[in-house]
Design a protein around this motif. Sequence first.
Motif, PDB file in Angstrom:
ATOM      1  N   GLU A 273       0.831  -1.214   0.000  1.00 40.08           N
ATOM      2  CA  GLU A 273       0.000   0.000   0.000  1.00 40.08           C
ATOM      3  C   GLU A 273       0.865   1.264   0.000  1.00 40.08           C
ATOM      4  N   ARG A 274       1.960   1.270   0.780  1.00 45.20           N
ATOM      5  CA  ARG A 274       2.891   2.412   0.776  1.00 45.20           C
ATOM      6  C   ARG A 274       3.515   2.588  -0.605  1.00 45.20           C
ATOM      7  N   HIS A 275       3.914   1.475  -1.196  1.00 45.29           N
ATOM      8  CA  HIS A 275       4.507   1.495  -2.539  1.00 45.29           C
ATOM      9  C   HIS A 275       3.536   2.131  -3.540  1.00 45.29           C
ATOM     10  N   ARG A 276       2.302   1.680  -3.504  1.00 41.71           N
ATOM     11  CA  ARG A 276       1.272   2.206  -4.405  1.00 41.71           C
ATOM     12  C   ARG A 276       1.012   3.690  -4.133  1.00 41.71           C
ATOM     13  N   LEU A 277       0.985   4.076  -2.861  1.00 44.31           N
ATOM     14  CA  LEU A 277       0.781   5.480  -2.494  1.00 44.31           C
ATOM     15  C   LEU A 277       1.914   6.351  -3.037  1.00 44.31           C
ATOM     16  N   ILE A 278       3.138   5.886  -2.946  1.00 46.63           N
ATOM     17  CA  ILE A 278       4.287   6.645  -3.447  1.00 46.63           C
ATOM     18  C   ILE A 278       4.182   6.815  -4.955  1.00 46.63           C
ATOM     19  N   VAL A 279       3.893   5.735  -5.664  1.00 51.22           N
ATOM     20  CA  VAL A 279       3.792   5.800  -7.127  1.00 51.22           C
ATOM     21  C   VAL A 279       2.619   6.687  -7.543  1.00 51.22           C
ATOM     22  N   ASP A 280       1.478   6.515  -6.916  1.00 52.01           N
ATOM     23  CA  ASP A 280       0.309   7.339  -7.255  1.00 52.01           C
ATOM     24  C   ASP A 280       0.569   8.817  -6.975  1.00 52.01           C
ATOM     25  N   SER A 281       1.214   9.105  -5.858  1.00 53.63           N
ATOM     26  CA  SER A 281       1.513  10.499  -5.516  1.00 53.63           C
ATOM     27  C   SER A 281       2.526  11.093  -6.484  1.00 53.63           C
ATOM     28  N   ALA A 282       3.512  10.305  -6.881  1.00 56.05           N
ATOM     29  CA  ALA A 282       4.493  10.782  -7.870  1.00 56.05           C
ATOM     30  C   ALA A 282       3.792  11.100  -9.182  1.00 56.05           C
TER      31      ALA A 282
ATOM     32  N   ALA B 276       9.103  18.762 -10.676  1.00 54.93           N
ATOM     33  CA  ALA B 276       8.455  19.004  -9.384  1.00 54.93           C
ATOM     34  C   ALA B 276       8.480  17.763  -8.496  1.00 54.93           C
ATOM     35  N   VAL B 277       8.751  16.611  -9.076  1.00 56.39           N
ATOM     36  CA  VAL B 277       8.752  15.368  -8.304  1.00 56.39           C
ATOM     37  C   VAL B 277      10.138  15.194  -7.684  1.00 56.39           C
ATOM     38  N   THR B 278      10.259  15.674  -6.462  1.00 58.56           N
ATOM     39  CA  THR B 278      11.486  15.479  -5.704  1.00 58.56           C
ATOM     40  C   THR B 278      11.175  14.531  -4.556  1.00 58.56           C
ATOM     41  N   THR B 279      12.195  13.867  -4.059  1.00 57.79           N
ATOM     42  CA  THR B 279      11.943  12.946  -2.954  1.00 57.79           C
ATOM     43  C   THR B 279      11.464  13.706  -1.722  1.00 57.79           C
ATOM     44  N   ARG B 280      11.924  14.933  -1.538  1.00 52.55           N
ATOM     45  CA  ARG B 280      11.478  15.729  -0.389  1.00 52.55           C
ATOM     46  C   ARG B 280       9.977  16.038  -0.507  1.00 52.55           C
ATOM     47  N   ARG B 281       9.557  16.533  -1.664  1.00 56.79           N
ATOM     48  CA  ARG B 281       8.128  16.854  -1.849  1.00 56.79           C
ATOM     49  C   ARG B 281       7.274  15.596  -1.790  1.00 56.79           C
ATOM     50  N   LEU B 282       7.774  14.535  -2.369  1.00 51.94           N
ATOM     51  CA  LEU B 282       7.027  13.283  -2.355  1.00 51.94           C
ATOM     52  C   LEU B 282       6.887  12.749  -0.930  1.00 51.94           C
ATOM     53  N   ALA B 283       7.960  12.821  -0.156  1.00 52.37           N
ATOM     54  CA  ALA B 283       7.902  12.372   1.244  1.00 52.37           C
ATOM     55  C   ALA B 283       6.876  13.190   2.025  1.00 52.37           C
TER      56      ALA B 283
ATOM     57  N   ASN C 256      16.033   5.381  -6.141  1.00 53.93           N
ATOM     58  CA  ASN C 256      16.212   6.812  -6.386  1.00 53.93           C
ATOM     59  C   ASN C 256      14.986   7.332  -7.132  1.00 53.93           C
ATOM     60  N   LYS C 257      15.047   8.594  -7.481  1.00 55.22           N
ATOM     61  CA  LYS C 257      13.935   9.233  -8.194  1.00 55.22           C
ATOM     62  C   LYS C 257      13.679   8.554  -9.536  1.00 55.22           C
ATOM     63  N   ASP C 258      14.734   8.136 -10.226  1.00 57.63           N
ATOM     64  CA  ASP C 258      14.563   7.464 -11.516  1.00 57.63           C
ATOM     65  C   ASP C 258      13.792   6.154 -11.375  1.00 57.63           C
ATOM     66  N   ALA C 259      13.980   5.459 -10.269  1.00 63.57           N
ATOM     67  CA  ALA C 259      13.231   4.215 -10.037  1.00 63.57           C
ATOM     68  C   ALA C 259      11.752   4.514  -9.809  1.00 63.57           C
ATOM     69  N   ILE C 260      11.473   5.650  -9.190  1.00 66.51           N
ATOM     70  CA  ILE C 260      10.073   6.059  -9.022  1.00 66.51           C
ATOM     71  C   ILE C 260       9.476   6.381 -10.383  1.00 66.51           C
ATOM     72  N   LEU C 261      10.227   7.099 -11.223  1.00 65.76           N
ATOM     73  CA  LEU C 261       9.774   7.395 -12.581  1.00 65.76           C
ATOM     74  C   LEU C 261       9.494   6.111 -13.347  1.00 65.76           C
ATOM     75  N   ALA C 262      10.365   5.139 -13.207  1.00 66.52           N
ATOM     76  CA  ALA C 262      10.166   3.864 -13.907  1.00 66.52           C
ATOM     77  C   ALA C 262       8.872   3.188 -13.446  1.00 66.52           C
ATOM     78  N   ALA C 263       8.599   3.233 -12.144  1.00 65.75           N
ATOM     79  CA  ALA C 263       7.364   2.627 -11.628  1.00 65.75           C
ATOM     80  C   ALA C 263       6.139   3.364 -12.147  1.00 65.75           C
ATOM     81  N   VAL C 264       6.208   4.690 -12.216  1.00 68.90           N
ATOM     82  CA  VAL C 264       5.105   5.476 -12.771  1.00 68.90           C
ATOM     83  C   VAL C 264       4.912   5.105 -14.240  1.00 68.90           C
ATOM     84  N   ALA C 265       6.004   4.992 -14.983  1.00 71.59           N
ATOM     85  CA  ALA C 265       5.925   4.644 -16.405  1.00 71.59           C
ATOM     86  C   ALA C 265       5.334   3.254 -16.603  1.00 71.59           C
ATOM     87  N   VAL C 266       5.755   2.296 -15.817  1.00 74.80           N
ATOM     88  CA  VAL C 266       5.229   0.926 -15.945  1.00 74.80           C
ATOM     89  C   VAL C 266       3.724   0.925 -15.697  1.00 74.80           C
ATOM     90  N   ASN C 267       3.273   1.672 -14.694  1.00 75.31           N
ATOM     91  CA  ASN C 267       1.826   1.779 -14.462  1.00 75.31           C
ATOM     92  C   ASN C 267       1.135   2.439 -15.651  1.00 75.31           C
TER      93      ASN C 267
END
Length: 189
Positions: free
Chosen positions: A13-22, A33-40, A56-67
Amino acid sequence: MSVQDRKQRERAERHRLIVDSARELLEAEGWDAVTTRRLAERVEYSQPVLYSHFRNKDAILAAVAVNGFAELGRELRRARTSRRSPEAALRAVVDAYLGFARERPALYEAMFVRPLDIPFGADDSPAELKNAFAEIIAVLEPLAGDRDLETFAEVVWSAVHGLAVLSRADRLRASHREARLDLLIDSVG
C-alpha cells in the motif's frame, strides 16, 4: 491474518501510495516538481521510507511509467476489441494511443521521452510493456501479410509515436489531423 501478511500488505500500500503520488505531482506540475522531499511530504513518510521502496527518483519514474503502460495497454485493448474490421480496429487503436498521449502529456513523456532504466523489446521487459505492445501487434496481425509482424508493429508504432510527439509540440497542421490518420491507415493496410 498473520503479522507478516499485514506488513507485506502495508508495504504494498505504501509502494502504491508513493507511485500514485508521484504521478499526481508529475501530471500537475511536471517531472522536475517530483522530488523525494516533496514526495515524502505528500505521502507523509520520511525520505528513508521512500528509499526503502525505490533506489532513487529514476526508479520512481520507472514505476510510474510501468503503471502508465498498463493503463495504455488496457485502453488499446478496449479500442481494438471495439471494432470488427482490421482497418477500423487499427483506426480505433491509433485514436486511443493519440488520445492517451494528448490527455496525459506528462505521463506520456515519462513513458516514452525521458530516459528510463527499463528494458524495451527484451525478454526481461516488464509485463505491462509487453502487454501494451501486444495490442499493437494484435491489431496489425491481420494487415501484416508477408511482413515480419514485430518489425511491422515497431514501424507503425514509431509513426504513431511521431504523430503524438509532433502534434503535442504543435509541429503539425491541426487542420490535417484526419488526413494524416487516413494516410497512415491506408498505407498500413
